[in-house]
Motif scaffolding. Structure first.
Motif, PDB file in Angstrom:
ATOM      1  N   UNK A 264      58.927   5.926  46.022  1.00 50.20           N
ATOM      2  CA  UNK A 264      57.707   5.152  45.777  1.00 50.20           C
ATOM      3  C   UNK A 264      57.517   4.011  46.778  1.00 50.20           C
TER       4      UNK A 264
ATOM      5  N   UNK B 276      50.362   6.151  48.960  1.00 47.77           N
ATOM      6  CA  UNK B 276      50.234   5.658  47.600  1.00 47.77           C
ATOM      7  C   UNK B 276      49.788   6.767  46.649  1.00 47.77           C
TER       8      UNK B 276
ATOM      9  N   UNK C  59      52.568   8.787  45.588  1.00 43.62           N
ATOM     10  CA  UNK C  59      53.279   8.044  44.556  1.00 43.62           C
ATOM     11  C   UNK C  59      52.661   8.270  43.186  1.00 43.62           C
ATOM     12  N   UNK C  60      51.346   8.225  43.115  1.00 44.60           N
ATOM     13  CA  UNK C  60      50.674   8.407  41.823  1.00 44.60           C
ATOM     14  C   UNK C  60      50.947   9.801  41.259  1.00 44.60           C
TER      15      UNK C  60
ATOM     16  N   UNK D 217      54.481  10.133  40.092  1.00 44.76           N
ATOM     17  CA  UNK D 217      54.705   9.351  38.885  1.00 44.76           C
ATOM     18  C   UNK D 217      54.265  10.125  37.648  1.00 44.76           C
ATOM     19  N   UNK D 218      53.072  10.681  37.677  1.00 36.67           N
ATOM     20  CA  UNK D 218      52.582  11.352  36.465  1.00 36.67           C
ATOM     21  C   UNK D 218      53.436  12.583  36.175  1.00 36.67           C
TER      22      UNK D 218
ATOM     23  N   UNK E 276      56.599  11.592  34.442  1.00 31.03           N
ATOM     24  CA  UNK E 276      56.432  11.338  33.006  1.00 31.03           C
ATOM     25  C   UNK E 276      56.395  12.653  32.242  1.00 31.03           C
ATOM     26  N   UNK E 277      55.758  13.657  32.846  1.00 28.29           N
ATOM     27  CA  UNK E 277      55.661  14.938  32.136  1.00 28.29           C
ATOM     28  C   UNK E 277      57.037  15.548  31.894  1.00 28.29           C
TER      29      UNK E 277
ATOM     30  N   UNK F 213      61.878   6.026  32.144  1.00 25.85           N
ATOM     31  CA  UNK F 213      60.445   5.711  32.108  1.00 25.85           C
ATOM     32  C   UNK F 213      60.135   4.464  32.940  1.00 25.85           C
ATOM     33  N   UNK F 214      61.058   3.513  32.962  1.00 28.41           N
ATOM     34  CA  UNK F 214      60.853   2.304  33.773  1.00 28.41           C
ATOM     35  C   UNK F 214      60.702   2.694  35.246  1.00 28.41           C
TER      36      UNK F 214
ATOM     37  N   UNK G  18      57.593   4.625  36.126  1.00 25.36           N
ATOM     38  CA  UNK G  18      56.459   3.698  36.084  1.00 25.36           C
ATOM     39  C   UNK G  18      56.399   2.957  37.420  1.00 25.36           C
ATOM     40  N   UNK G  19      55.346   3.252  38.181  1.00 30.00           N
ATOM     41  CA  UNK G  19      55.295   2.825  39.583  1.00 30.00           C
ATOM     42  C   UNK G  19      55.553   1.337  39.798  1.00 30.00           C
ATOM     43  N   UNK G  20      54.806   0.505  39.075  1.00 33.74           N
ATOM     44  CA  UNK G  20      54.866  -0.932  39.370  1.00 33.74           C
ATOM     45  C   UNK G  20      56.253  -1.494  39.093  1.00 33.74           C
TER      46      UNK G  20
ATOM     47  N   UNK H 175      59.032   0.283  39.145  1.00 37.31           N
ATOM     48  CA  UNK H 175      59.951   0.859  40.121  1.00 37.31           C
ATOM     49  C   UNK H 175      59.941   0.101  41.432  1.00 37.31           C
TER      50      UNK H 175
ATOM     51  N   UNK I  84      57.887  -1.981  28.119  1.00 36.16           N
ATOM     52  CA  UNK I  84      58.808  -0.841  28.187  1.00 36.16           C
ATOM     53  C   UNK I  84      60.098  -1.124  27.427  1.00 36.16           C
TER      54      UNK I  84
ATOM     55  N   UNK J  90      53.491   8.078  27.341  1.00 39.88           N
ATOM     56  CA  UNK J  90      53.830   8.059  28.773  1.00 39.88           C
ATOM     57  C   UNK J  90      52.572   7.971  29.627  1.00 39.88           C
TER      58      UNK J  90
ATOM     59  N   UNK K 280      51.693   4.407  29.959  1.00 36.05           N
ATOM     60  CA  UNK K 280      52.569   3.732  30.933  1.00 36.05           C
ATOM     61  C   UNK K 280      52.166   4.125  32.352  1.00 36.05           C
ATOM     62  N   UNK K 281      51.839   5.409  32.513  1.00 35.35           N
ATOM     63  CA  UNK K 281      51.466   5.866  33.855  1.00 35.35           C
ATOM     64  C   UNK K 281      50.256   5.106  34.381  1.00 35.35           C
TER      65      UNK K 281
ATOM     66  N   UNK L  36      51.088   1.375  34.925  1.00 32.08           N
ATOM     67  CA  UNK L  36      51.934   1.215  36.109  1.00 32.08           C
ATOM     68  C   UNK L  36      51.202   1.577  37.389  1.00 32.08           C
TER      69      UNK L  36
ATOM     70  N   UNK M 119      50.511  -0.767  40.563  1.00 31.05           N
ATOM     71  CA  UNK M 119      51.076  -0.291  41.845  1.00 31.05           C
ATOM     72  C   UNK M 119      50.009  -0.349  42.926  1.00 31.05           C
TER      73      UNK M 119
ATOM     74  N   UNK N 172      49.804  -3.786  43.927  1.00 28.27           N
ATOM     75  CA  UNK N 172      50.973  -4.205  44.713  1.00 28.27           C
ATOM     76  C   UNK N 172      50.929  -3.693  46.150  1.00 28.27           C
ATOM     77  N   UNK N 173      50.265  -2.527  46.326  1.00 30.50           N
ATOM     78  CA  UNK N 173      50.284  -1.905  47.649  1.00 30.50           C
ATOM     79  C   UNK N 173      49.040  -2.190  48.474  1.00 30.50           C
TER      80      UNK N 173
END
Ligand SMILES: [Cu+2]
Ligand SMILES: [Cu+2]
Lengths: 532, 315
Positions: A302, A308, A311-312, A315-316, A319-320, A365-366, A369-371, A373, B26, B78, B81-82, B85, B89, B92-93
């Motif tokens: 990430x 970016x 990354x998205x 990320x999803x 989670x799956x 999960x942390x 979770x992009x932000x 991470x 979280x 989830x 959260x996705x 987050x 993100x 942040x970027x």
């Protein structure tokens, strides 16, 4: 001391050659058991040395160069020579043919060859260590590994490359065995979940391992011949390496954890005397994990400079892939509900697995979770997370399985009190080691740091204290299991009164496993059907 | 860095609190599910403890509604959260357009930072509070990663290209700055401090070193030294395109595509001129790879950035 009577796979032939040339899957499993334990001890010794160094903020025990080599060897040995082979090559090898009612694997010679290849890979790793070791980290990130490192990268890379073939061949053997060697009546949906889990893990071994093998060879080629593949100075792309490396190394986590989940299903069923709730969901979630697991490698990248949007997407998808794991845990819980639960050692380990795997999974999960991470990537938070999964999860299940099938493998029981005691010690030691690492990681302590700012010390001391407890916890079973080989109670064919073909044959099993071909007439875990 | 044994990092950037809020969410979620799962395990273990000579319990094969419930609820959680987050993100970027730019170069094993005003520093980074700041990063050798825990952000630093990190400091003070990507023997030594100062102090600090030229001024000299102006002039006969106003503009290429002329594009244009050809020009620009150092490169880029008005006297 009571004796085991009659002929079985262990006393069927004596002398070194009868072991080193054996084609019996059970004996090969024991070869793996002994060698993997040695690798684990070596990897563990490195871990202890690392934790001792981190007791103080200053790098005062060894030189930075040595420290870097220690964490590299710890990672390489534990990942490639212990965690990946542990459950499949030991328990899988021993049990898979028996569980499906077969005499042996589909390719017994290939099975033995896998062990030799594994040992050869190990030999290369030892040679690399003897020649000064390697300091790239187990991840071999380029261009450090391919251009800048002054250590034994090529020999180590060859070691990992060679060991990969052992994994590929084992996976292939499992797949063919499961497809072609099932006893009459053993339909796919009567397979124990242990077999399903190994089937899914084998798919990953066969499809993923070649990718990491090729990648590692490319690193060696760039190093030897300055081919521009990964080093920008030569026109290469360092991120390409990360894509290729994680394309295997993320699914590799599932090579470790899927078999562990397979063991879990067996333990939960036996010690609550119930069929696993939602059998087909648990079975198919293994396959779902194997497939989805191939689509999430970019979550290691990430902040690597990949786009970016990549990354998205990663990320999803990450989670799956958490969902099928959650499904398994909930189904195990539902199995316990209204079960008839006995808390013997293997079940204590199983509970330990649920505890540690839950924490490992939730902290995953942390990281998905992009932000969050962005902040915790490459800190001790990650170190703690993957140890919860790979050490907490996998080794808990491995030890649970070893205890559960010990009477089958050796014909003798382990001492129950010591078994429970070690399980509890390991659980406490583990949490004390790794919980503080989440905290110090969020505080900002980067991983692979030989020394660190003073304010991180208390948490590191806690972690080292935990590691010493954990180390002792892992040593206890070593002693009493060896002791039990001679003095343990004779187990008889089915000490747990469990279902499953492995419990229908004598302990230890005869070389040919079954007299004649067994006929399977009932579902897996067919407990409690006398009610109906 | 004040407390001796902190359990939680200081929050000193505009998004630090947002990251922390998500983190606490979280944690709450994790505690809830851990307690739920482990509580149930222990409860079942005692409630359904095996009685001596008990018959086996009735089998329960499964239940589709339950399976769906415990698949869909985690799925929904989830996805929350996705999205949460993911939005953060993105923030942040994506530096704001008005962010002030600083350059950073990582090498085994030190950080060098270059302020456009001409002040350079090693293993230290001074920034003003309250102003969005973007650091354009590259490496002279292997991968590194610029990590500032108090700002809750980090970014890998790669050889051969630029990456960037940005933040708006919200609290004056000194904070850790780490290399978070393993880079060899003294990786753990590749650390330093970030000092957040009031804008006034920062201004004073920038002017603190006498005799330093602004980066664009040094860049202009390099531009001459490398004879770039032989082709790049603000007149129609010029063999190369005018570089005035090119920074951050959209450039039309000879393959019909357009690209944004950011720092990475300028870098590539100078080191690998054949990679993208500006429409209407021939690929005659020579490569400067191996001749211009990373440090000179950022100075030239800083000069090109400064070219907002047509230049009259380049020669
Ligand atoms: Cu992964
Ligand atoms: Cu570093």
């Amino acid at each position: 001391m009571t004796r085991l009577q009659r002929k079985h796979y262990i006393n069927n032939g004596y002398g070194a050659l009868s072991w080193f040339l054996t084609l019996d899957h059970k004996r090969i499993a024991l070869l793996y058991l002994i060698t993997a334990t040695l690798f684990f001890a070596l990897g563990g010794a490195f871990a202890i040395a690392i934790r001792l160094e981190l007791l103080t903020p200053a790098g005062d025990m060894v030189q930075s160069e040595t420290y870097n080599k220690m964490f590299t060897m710890h990672g390489i040995i534990m990942v490639f020579f212990f965690l990946i082979p542990a459950i499949p090559a030991v328990l899988g090898n021993f049990l898979l043919p028996i569980m499906i009612g077969a005499r042996d694997m589909a390719f017994p010679k290939l099975n033995l060859a896998s062990w030799y290849i594994y040992m050869l890979g190990g030999l290369f790793t030892f040679v690399a260590m003897a020649l000064g070791g390697v300091d790239t980290g187990w991840t071999f990130y380029t261009p450090y590994s391919s251009t800048y490192a002054n250590s034994q990268v090529i020999i180590t890379a060859l070691g990992v490359f060679i060991t990969g073939f052992s994994s590929i061949l084992t996976g292939l053997n499992f797949l063919v065995t499961i497809h072609t060697m099932r006893a009459p009546g053993m339909s796919w949906f009567r397979l124990p979940l242990f077999v399903w889990a190994h089937y899914a893990a084998s798919l990953i071994m066969v499809l993923g391992t070649p990718v990491v093998s090729i990648t590692i060879i490319l690193v060696a080629l760039e190093r030897l011949f300055h081919l521009g593949i990964f080093d920008p100075a030569l026109g290469g792309d360092p991120i390409l390496f990360q894509h290729l490396f994680w394309f295997y190394s993320h699914p590799a986590v599932y090579i470790m954890i899927l078999p562990a989940m397979g063991v879990m299903s067996e333990l939960i069923a036996t010690f609550s005397r119930k069929r696993i709730f939602g059998y087909s969901f648990v079975a198919s979630s293994s396959l779902a994990i194997a497939v989805l697991g191939f689509l999430v490698w970019g979550h290691h990248m990430f902040v690597s400079g990949q786009s970016m949007y990549a990354g998205l997407v990663f990320s999803i998808l990450s989670f799956l892939v958490a969902i099928p794991s959650a499904i398994k845990v909930f189904n195990w819980l539902a199995t316990l509900f209204r079960g008839s639960i006995s808390l013997q050692t293997p079940m204590i380990y199983a509970f330990g697995f649920i505890g540690l795997f839950t924490i490992g999974g939730l902290t995953g999960l942390f990281l998905a979770c992009l932000a969050v991470d962005v902040h915790v990537h490459d800190t001790y938070f990650i170190v703690a997370h993957f140890h919860y999964i790979m050490v907490g999860g996998v080794i808990m299940a491995y030890l649970g399985g070893i205890h559960y099938w010990w009477p089958k493998i050796t014909g003798r029981m382990y001492p129950e009190w010591w078994g429970k005691f070690s399980a509890v010690v390991i659980f406490i030691g583990f949490n004390l080691t790794f919980l503080p690492q989440f905290v110090v990681g969020y505080l900002g302590m980067p991983r692979r740091y030989h020394f660190y700012p003073e304010e991180f010390q208390i948490l590191n001391v806690l972690s080292t204290a935990g590691a010493s407890i954990l180390g002792i916890g892992y040593m206890i079973p070593l002693f009493y299991l060896v002791w039990s080989l001679r003095y343990g109670k004779v187990a008889g064919p089915n000490p747990w009164n469990a279902k499953g073909l492995e419990w229908t044959i004598p302990s230890p099993p005869p070389t040919e496993n079954f007299d004649g071909t067994p006929e399977v007439t009932e579902e897996a875990y067919n407990y409690g059907t006398n009610h109906a | 860095m004040n407390s001796k044994f902190p359990l939680f990092p200081e929050a000193a950037s505009s998004f630090a609190h947002h990251v922390d809020t998500l983190y606490f969410f979280l944690i709450a979620l994790s505690v809830f599910f851990s307690v739920l799962i482990f509580g149930l395990v222990l409860f079942f273990a005692f409630r359904y403890k095996r009685k001596p000579n008990a018959e086996d319990p009735k089998p329960m094969l499964g239940d589709l509604r339950l399976e769906l419930t415990w698949s869909i609820i985690p799925l929904l959680i989830t996805m929350v959260i996705f999205v949460w987050g993911g939005l953060l993100y993105y923030h942040q970027l994506t530096p704001p357009a008005n962010a002030q730019e600083i350059f950073g170069i990582g090498k085994q094993w030190m950080w060098k930072f270059y302020h456009p005003e001409g002040r350079n520093e090693i293993n230290e980074l001074h920034v003003p509070v309250g102003r969005p700041t973007k650091v354009i990063l590259t490496s002279e050798d292997v991968l590194h990663d610029l990590f500032i825990p108090a700002f809750r952000t980090k970014m890998d630093v790669l050889p051969g290209r630029y990456t960037q990190i940005w933040f708006t400091p919200t609290k004056t003070g000194t904070y850790h700055l780490f290399c978070a990507e393993y880079c060899g023997t003294k990786h753990a030594d590749m650390k330093g401090t970030v000092t957040v100062m009031s804008p006034l102090e920062y201004q004073g600090w920038l002017n603190g070193e006498l005799g330093q030229d602004r980066m664009d001024k040094t860049g202009k000299e390099l531009f001459k030294q490398f004879a770039c102006q032989t082709c790049h002039q603000d007149q129609s006969l010029s063999r190369g395109p005018s570089l005035t106003g090119v920074y951050d503009s959209m450039v039309l290429l000879n393959n019909g595509k357009t690209v944004k002329a950011d720092a990475d594009y300028l870098r590539e244009s100078i080191l690998k001129p054949k990679a993208k050809i500006v429409q209407g020009y021939d690929a005659i620009m020579p490569t400067y790879k191996g001749q211009i150092s990373e440090e000179q490169l950022i100075q030239i880029i800083e000069y090109i950035k400064s070219l907002k008005e047509p230049q009259k006297e380049v020669n």
